[in-house]
Design a protein around this motif. Structure first.
Motif, mmCIF file in Angstrom:
data_model
loop_
_atom_site.group_PDB
_atom_site.id
_atom_site.type_symbol
_atom_site.label_atom_id
_atom_site.label_comp_id
_atom_site.label_asym_id
_atom_site.label_seq_id
_atom_site.Cartn_x
_atom_site.Cartn_y
_atom_site.Cartn_z
ATOM 1 N N ARG A 85 0.835 -1.214 0.000
ATOM 2 C CA ARG A 85 0.000 0.000 0.000
ATOM 3 C C ARG A 85 0.866 1.259 0.000
ATOM 4 O O ARG A 85 0.582 2.226 -0.720
ATOM 5 C CB ARG A 85 -0.929 0.013 1.218
ATOM 6 N N ALA A 86 1.909 1.250 0.795
ATOM 7 C CA ALA A 86 2.795 2.412 0.860
ATOM 8 C C ALA A 86 3.447 2.671 -0.501
ATOM 9 O O ALA A 86 3.611 3.830 -0.913
ATOM 10 C CB ALA A 86 3.867 2.189 1.933
ATOM 11 N N GLU A 87 3.805 1.613 -1.201
ATOM 12 C CA GLU A 87 4.416 1.772 -2.519
ATOM 13 C C GLU A 87 3.412 2.344 -3.522
ATOM 14 O O GLU A 87 3.770 3.172 -4.367
ATOM 15 C CB GLU A 87 4.967 0.437 -3.013
ATOM 16 N N ARG A 88 2.158 1.891 -3.430
ATOM 17 C CA ARG A 88 1.140 2.417 -4.350
ATOM 18 C C ARG A 88 0.901 3.909 -4.108
ATOM 19 O O ARG A 88 0.755 4.686 -5.055
ATOM 20 C CB ARG A 88 -0.164 1.635 -4.203
ATOM 21 N N VAL A 89 0.866 4.315 -2.851
ATOM 22 C CA VAL A 89 0.668 5.730 -2.528
ATOM 23 C C VAL A 89 1.822 6.560 -3.083
ATOM 24 O O VAL A 89 1.623 7.625 -3.683
ATOM 25 C CB VAL A 89 0.538 5.920 -1.003
ATOM 26 N N LEU A 90 3.035 6.063 -2.904
ATOM 27 C CA LEU A 90 4.215 6.787 -3.394
ATOM 28 C C LEU A 90 4.193 6.890 -4.914
ATOM 29 O O LEU A 90 4.481 7.952 -5.486
ATOM 30 C CB LEU A 90 5.482 6.069 -2.927
ATOM 31 N N ALA A 91 3.824 5.788 -5.566
ATOM 32 C CA ALA A 91 3.776 5.790 -7.030
ATOM 33 C C ALA A 91 2.744 6.790 -7.538
ATOM 34 O O ALA A 91 2.945 7.451 -8.567
ATOM 35 C CB ALA A 91 3.453 4.390 -7.537
ATOM 36 N N SER A 92 1.622 6.932 -6.805
ATOM 37 C CA SER A 92 0.577 7.868 -7.237
ATOM 38 C C SER A 92 1.052 9.310 -7.184
ATOM 39 O O SER A 92 0.510 10.180 -7.869
ATOM 40 C CB SER A 92 -0.676 7.695 -6.364
ATOM 41 N N LYS A 93 2.072 9.587 -6.380
ATOM 42 C CA LYS A 93 2.609 10.943 -6.271
ATOM 43 C C LYS A 93 3.677 11.224 -7.336
ATOM 44 O O LYS A 93 4.146 12.364 -7.456
ATOM 45 C CB LYS A 93 3.207 11.165 -4.876
#
Length: 642
Positions: free
Chosen positions: A338-346
């Protein structure tokens, strides 16, 4: 060397030295009214800095304030720091006399001790200064010293992180001592500060938050007899709030430290301080797996040492329980995803050295998950420090030597990037800048220099991308290791009850099987260490085979035959399904066991999915022909076919 003094000539000379804005640098230098020799020394020292233009501006400002031109060595140290850090440049503008600590090479040759820093912090608080300002000055003076040692080279990432952690501890201890003098404790009340995160692991950055939790104890609290808010709670709350205020208050010196207490139970919604009984009640009922993962780093850093040990004893069974649920492992993996997905969205994942793919978090999460799984039985893995834990995992054969060495080297490289990014402006950042000039400064601060074949920036970025790919590959192998959940659930094998357990699992001759297991696990060899790790789950796999006694005896023979073969040991360590397959097959077929004894190189081959693929008649004929056609001797051909 004669330094040109005419403005145009000086500008051209500075351009040849590598200054990006030579006209500005020439203006700073000439404003100092230096003679030719001093001008040359200052220009040459600044040219070697990470950012020569920034160094010229800040060094010349310091010279203008003090009216002094430092000696060559002093000047090189000053230029190295001021050619990267604007925050330390501003500090030296306010307190130019603090730069004199860079004069003494002997004082910079080795790190300061925890006690030395604690004593210095206490002395700082006993001056006439506002304690919040005094701590800010103390912190940045020590930051200047550590940065000078770091940028000069020869100081390891571990040493820098340890000194920065000692510095934070010193400030916490000094603040706590001064507050306890102002706020005497009620009878029997105790208080301590638990360091979490990078503070707990002695791995702080130049601009890390310091993560803490506050623990107190008072008469009646441990037995749950306290009604309402006791005197102990009220006192402990005031002390904790005072620590936060004294360290995190913003003054003309900025903040001494940003203190974050949100890792406590219930986060910012929970009480700032808790008793031991309250911590126990929360961890028993409400804590999530990530909270136990965070407690790997918990370490008492200030206050009552006995209370700190009691807290460590309290949380240890929660961090390293007898059995770790598969749901806990899944939740930790899901949280990371989840943390990686949030970072990728930024849109910044590719430039993030901490949370991006192939970053610091990949290493930390892989190490911590293996600690949670295997640290329940192996106390040597219970280190709060990432590199120490990684070394212990390698020593215990939980991680291959090559993988551990690669991860350790990558961790040091990535942490060094993080240090340089944060030192520049004393901001908590983990993102490599988009601006090319700032990336070039970062590359130079890490020791990369232009060569006839490759610019410094290209050299840095090539190495960084290589490190990212390496870390991601090893992370995925370790963090998603097959059957890790089975290891998490497997109970420790108590030697006293081992024979009884073997009998319960269906072994016909548990005493004989126990001897075979002893042959596998005794000693200090890598094979023995690996077998001790695998044993709890191997027994279940062997018990599921038609003949568990045959499985254990033949597995013993094959493992001893393999010996120290690194490829075979790697297959057994990194591919638990191979171990499961061997346990079941060897307990089914005596013939196949004898075959593996004669051809032990088949053990590592089992880790290759192609080995077990179905083959057509034509494929088998072709392989048989290839095997014998170059052997002239008939007996050799017979042996090869067999």
């Amino acid at each position: 060397m004669t330094m040109p003094t005419r403005a145009d000539d000086l500008t051209h000379h500075l351009a040849r030295l590598g200054f990006a804005r030579p006209q500005d640098a020439a203006r700073h230098l000439t404003a100092c009214a230096l003679d030719g020799e001093a001008l040359h020394r200052v220009a040459a020292a600044c040219a070697e800095a990470p950012d020569p233009d920034l160094a010229a501006a800040q060094v010349c400002r310091w010279i203008a304030i003090t009216g002094r031109v430092p000696s060559s060595t002093f000047l090189q140290r000053l230029a190295a720091v001021l050619g990267l850090s604007t925050s330390l440049g501003a500090f030296l503008s306010r307190h130019p006399e603090q730069a004199d600590l860079l004069r003494d090479g002997s004082a910079l040759a080795k790190p300061r001790t925890r006690k030395g820093l604690s004593d210095a912090a206490l002395r700082a608080l006993h001056t006439d200064e506002d304690p919040r300002i005094a701590l800010g000055i103390f912190k940045r003076r020590e930051l200047l010293r550590v940065a000078c040692r770091d940028l000069a080279g020869g100081t390891s990432v571990e040493e820098v992180g340890r000194e920065l952690s000692f510095l934070a501890e010193a400030a916490l201890r000094a603040a706590l001592v001064s507050l306890e003098e102002e706020l005497p404790a009620p009878a029997g009340a105790r208080f301590c500060v638990v360091g979490m995160g990078k503070l707990g692991g002695e791995e702080l950055n130049y601009s890390s938050d310091i993560d803490v939790m506050f623990v107190f104890d008072a008469p009646g609290e441990s037995r749950g007899e306290s009604k309402g808010e006791s005197l102990g709670v009220a006192w402990a709350s005031r002390v904790a709030e005072g620590v936060l205020s004294r360290l995190a208050a913003t003054t003309e010196e900025g903040q001494a430290f940003r203190v974050d207490a949100s890792l406590r139970p219930e986060g910012k919604d929970g009480p700032l301080v808790r008793s031991l009984a309250s911590y126990r009640a929360y961890y028993e009922r409400w804590a999530k797996p990530w909270e136990f993962q965070a407690l790997i780093k918990a370490r008492m850093v200030a206050g009552d040492q006995v209370l700190g040990r009691e807290f460590s004893d309290l949380v240890r069974p929660f961090v390293y329980p007898e059995r770790l649920s598969p749901e806990a492992i899944r939740e930790i993996r899901s949280m990371k995803a989840r943390a990686e997905r949030v970072l990728a969205s930024k849109g910044v994942a590719v430039r993030e050295v901490k949370r991006g793919p192939g970053g610091i978090r990949d290493i930390e999460f892989a190490v911590q998950l293996l600690q949670l799984v295997h640290g329940r039985r192996d106390q040597s893995l219970r280190s709060a420090n990432t590199l120490e834990a990684l070394a212990a995992l390698a020593h215990g054969a939980y991680v291959g030597d090559d993988d551990a060495a690669d991860l350790a080297g990558a961790y040091r490289f990535l942490r060094k990037i993080e240090h340089r990014l944060q030192l520049a402006q004393e901001r908590q950042t983990h993102t490599v800048p988009e601006n090319e000039a700032r990336r070039r400064t970062l590359a130079r601060s890490l020791g990369f220099r232009d060569t006839p074949t490759r610019p410094a920036l290209e050299g840095f970025e090539t190495e960084w991308r290589r490190i990212q790919a390496l870390v991601r590959r090893i992370h995925e192998k370790l963090f998603y290791r097959p059957l890790l959940e089975r290891f998490a659930q497997a109970p420790a094998l108590n030697p006293d009850a081992a024979q009884e357990r073997l009998g319960a699992l269906g072994f016909r001759s548990p005493g004989r099987s126990l001897k075979f297991l002893g042959d596998l696990t005794s000693g200090l060899s890598r094979r023995a260490q690996l077998m001790r790790t695998l044993l709890p789950v191997m027994l279940d796999w062997m018990a599921d085979s038609p003949d568990p006694d045959l499985a254990v005896s033949t597995f013993r023979d094959v493992a001893l035959r393999v010996g120290g073969n690194s490829a075979a040991l790697a297959a057994l360590r990194d591919s638990p399904p191979v171990v499961e397959l061997l346990c079941r097959v060897l307990g089914t077929s005596k013939l196949l066991g004898e075959y593996l004894l004669h051809v032990p190189e088949m053990v590592p081959a089992l880790a290759d999915p192609r080995t077990l693929q179905r083959k057509t008649r034509e494929q088998m004929l072709a392989e048989a022909t290839e095997t014998i056609e170059w052997r002239g001797d008939p007996s050799a051909r017979d042996s090869a076919i067999r």
